[in-house]
Write an enzyme that holds these catalytic residues in place. Structure first.
Site, PDB file in Angstrom:
ATOM      1  N   MET A   1       5.024   3.199  -1.194  1.00 42.24           N
ATOM      2  CA  MET A   1       4.842   4.654  -1.219  1.00 42.24           C
ATOM      3  C   MET A   1       4.895   5.193   0.214  1.00 42.24           C
ATOM      4  SD  MET A   1       2.486   5.612  -4.410  1.00 42.24           S
ATOM      5  CE  MET A   1       0.873   5.350  -3.689  1.00 42.24           C
TER       6      MET A   1
ATOM      7  N   HIS B   1       2.566   0.187   7.097  1.00 41.10           N
ATOM      8  CA  HIS B   1       1.655  -0.509   8.009  1.00 41.10           C
ATOM      9  C   HIS B   1       1.963  -2.000   7.961  1.00 41.10           C
ATOM     10  CE1 HIS B   1      -0.441  -1.625   4.367  1.00 41.10           C
ATOM     11  NE2 HIS B   1      -0.648  -0.349   4.073  1.00 41.10           N
TER      12      HIS B   1
ATOM     13  N   HIS C   1       2.708  -3.727   4.618  1.00 41.78           N
ATOM     14  CA  HIS C   1       4.085  -3.556   4.126  1.00 41.78           C
ATOM     15  C   HIS C   1       5.038  -4.457   4.926  1.00 41.78           C
ATOM     16  CE1 HIS C   1       2.343   0.597   3.236  1.00 41.78           C
ATOM     17  NE2 HIS C   1       2.717   0.177   2.038  1.00 41.78           N
TER      18      HIS C   1
ATOM     19  N   GLN D   1      -2.294  -4.834 -10.012  1.00 36.87           N
ATOM     20  CA  GLN D   1      -0.913  -4.360 -10.125  1.00 36.87           C
ATOM     21  C   GLN D   1       0.066  -5.541 -10.194  1.00 36.87           C
ATOM     22  OE1 GLN D   1       0.819  -0.945  -7.756  1.00 36.87           O
ATOM     23  NE2 GLN D   1       1.510  -2.618  -6.472  1.00 36.87           N
TER      24      GLN D   1
ATOM     25  N   SER E   1      -2.613   2.586   3.405  1.00 36.97           N
ATOM     26  CA  SER E   1      -2.190   3.915   3.874  1.00 36.97           C
ATOM     27  C   SER E   1      -3.366   4.884   3.770  1.00 36.97           C
ATOM     28  CB  SER E   1      -1.021   4.425   3.033  1.00 36.97           C
ATOM     29  OG  SER E   1       0.018   3.474   3.020  1.00 36.97           O
TER      30      SER E   1
HETATM   31  P1  AMP Z   1       1.775   1.040  -1.360  1.00 37.68           P
HETATM   32  O1  AMP Z   1       2.722   1.676  -0.383  1.00 37.68           O
HETATM   33  O2  AMP Z   1       0.345   1.219  -1.021  1.00 37.68           O
HETATM   34  O3  AMP Z   1       2.118   1.369  -2.791  1.00 37.68           O
HETATM   35  O4  AMP Z   1       2.016  -0.539  -1.235  1.00 37.68           O
HETATM   36  C1  AMP Z   1       3.294  -1.100  -1.355  1.00 37.68           C
HETATM   37  C2  AMP Z   1       3.139  -2.594  -1.429  1.00 37.68           C
HETATM   38  O5  AMP Z   1       2.506  -3.076  -0.254  1.00 37.68           O
HETATM   39  C3  AMP Z   1       2.288  -3.052  -2.620  1.00 37.68           C
HETATM   40  O6  AMP Z   1       2.863  -4.214  -3.196  1.00 37.68           O
HETATM   41  C4  AMP Z   1       0.967  -3.352  -1.973  1.00 37.68           C
HETATM   42  O7  AMP Z   1       0.200  -4.314  -2.672  1.00 37.68           O
HETATM   43  C5  AMP Z   1       1.400  -3.884  -0.625  1.00 37.68           C
HETATM   44  N1  AMP Z   1       0.297  -3.769   0.351  1.00 37.68           N
HETATM   45  C6  AMP Z   1      -0.419  -2.659   0.625  1.00 37.68           C
HETATM   46  N2  AMP Z   1      -1.390  -2.956   1.520  1.00 37.68           N
HETATM   47  C7  AMP Z   1      -1.276  -4.270   1.814  1.00 37.68           C
HETATM   48  C8  AMP Z   1      -1.986  -5.175   2.657  1.00 37.68           C
HETATM   49  N3  AMP Z   1      -3.018  -4.788   3.387  1.00 37.68           N
HETATM   50  N4  AMP Z   1      -1.584  -6.467   2.694  1.00 37.68           N
HETATM   51  C9  AMP Z   1      -0.524  -6.888   1.940  1.00 37.68           C
HETATM   52  N5  AMP Z   1       0.189  -6.083   1.130  1.00 37.68           N
HETATM   53  C10 AMP Z   1      -0.182  -4.799   1.054  1.00 37.68           C
END
Ligand code: AMP
Length: 283
Positions: A30, A34, A37, A153, A186
């Site tokens: 999304m 960071h 990602h 998820q 995020s």
């Molecule tokens: P999001 O942009 O928050 O939807 O996350 C996109 C992907 O990045 C998802 O598969 C999350 O599980 C993964 N993600 C988010 N935060 C972390 C983190 N701290 N460590 C590893 N993967 C992450």
């Protein structure tokens, strides 16, 4: 790096690459990227010929009272980060492309989505599975990378892929944390300085609980109480849930056995923070 906004262009690109025998690794996000990602992008780069990252803040997975319009965004910075990581395609569709007028078909997992975040965010995972299924159809990846940070998820996506015979492989990467233990997210941007300083107690609470399990504690109630105690003593937040569930079905357990997922969600100011640890307590 190509920035592609249109669905048909994205699909054509992927199909042409696959025709040349290249594999596609895909990281759906999304945005507001960071190091969490980045870890997924790096993994995708190591094992695939082509890396596609998508940025789409998916309205269907936000409840009406949630932070959809406030969700942090910085597309220029995200694009720079992707370029630096040698991402091949940044897929950046518009809301109307993904959900055109008259959209009325959803994908819903009906078992694993009931507990944990699914309990407090009804409809959230239906939004997630729908958009992820759509992205799989558009990007046509070989392998897709998700983070353990959103543990539930990743279990639900794996189940969807298996139940619907989707021809993709799912990889789940470990949680990337700040030096003090706070899981990168995020949504950490919403935290004030004071809240940020204390937010690490969520992970500290999980680690204290892990120690108790290693010492032999098997009562879910006692472990959950220990987690609650650490969080309440150190953090001004509203605990949404603290749960210990079976990794097979995500149902709550009274006694710890086999592999369990210990997961928490806490609302700290405007941020909903989630974290988890997987434990293998033994009998
Ligand atoms: P999001 O942009 O928050 O939807 O996350 C996109 C992907 O990045 C998802 O598969 C999350 O599980 C993964 N993600 C988010 N935060 C972390 C983190 N701290 N460590 C590893 N993967 C992450």
């Amino acid at each position: 790096m190509r920035i592609i906004k249109k669905i048909d262009v994205m699909r054509k690109f992927s199909l042409a690459e696959k025709k040349k025998g290249r594999t596609i690794g895909f990281v759906p996000t999304m945005g507001f990227l960071h190091a969490g990602h980045l870890s997924l992008i790096k993994k995708a780069g190591k094992r695939n010929d082509i890396v596609v990252v998508s940025i789409f803040v998916n309205p269907a997975q936000f409840l009406p009272n949630e932070d959809f319009s406030a969700y942090p965004k910085d597309f220029r910075k995200d694009a720079l980060i992707c370029r630096e990581e040698s991402v091949d395609v940044l897929f950046y569709p518009g809301r109307k492309d993904i959900y055109p007028a008259g959209f009325s078909t959803y994908v819903e997992e009906t078992s694993l989505s009931k507990s944990l975040c699914g309990g407090s965010r009804p409809g959230h995972f239906k939004g997630v599975t729908t958009v992820v299924a759509k992205l799989f159809n558009i990007v046509v990846p070989n392998t897709v990378y998700f983070g353990q940070k959103d543990a539930q998820q990743s279990y639900i996506i794996k189940r969807m892929v298996s139940d619907l015979n989707m021809p993709v492989e799912i990889k789940v990467a470990p949680i990337v944390r700040e030096p003090d233990g706070l899981a990168l997210s995020s949504r950490n941007k919403y935290l004030t300085k004071g809240q940020r300083a204390k937010a690490c107690f969520i992970y500290k609470a999980l680690k204290i609980a892990e120690k108790r399990v290693k010492k032999g504690e098997r009562s879910s109630a006692k472990i959950k109480a220990a987690i609650r105690h650490v969080i309440e003593a150190n953090l001004r937040g509203e605990i949404d849930y603290i749960d210990i569930v079976d990794t097979e079905n995500l149902k709550p357990l009274k006694k710890l056995k086999r592999k369990v997922l210990m997961a928490v969600a806490v609302n700290v100011g405007k941020a909903r923070l989630i974290d988890n640890i997987i434990l293998k307590p033994g009998r």
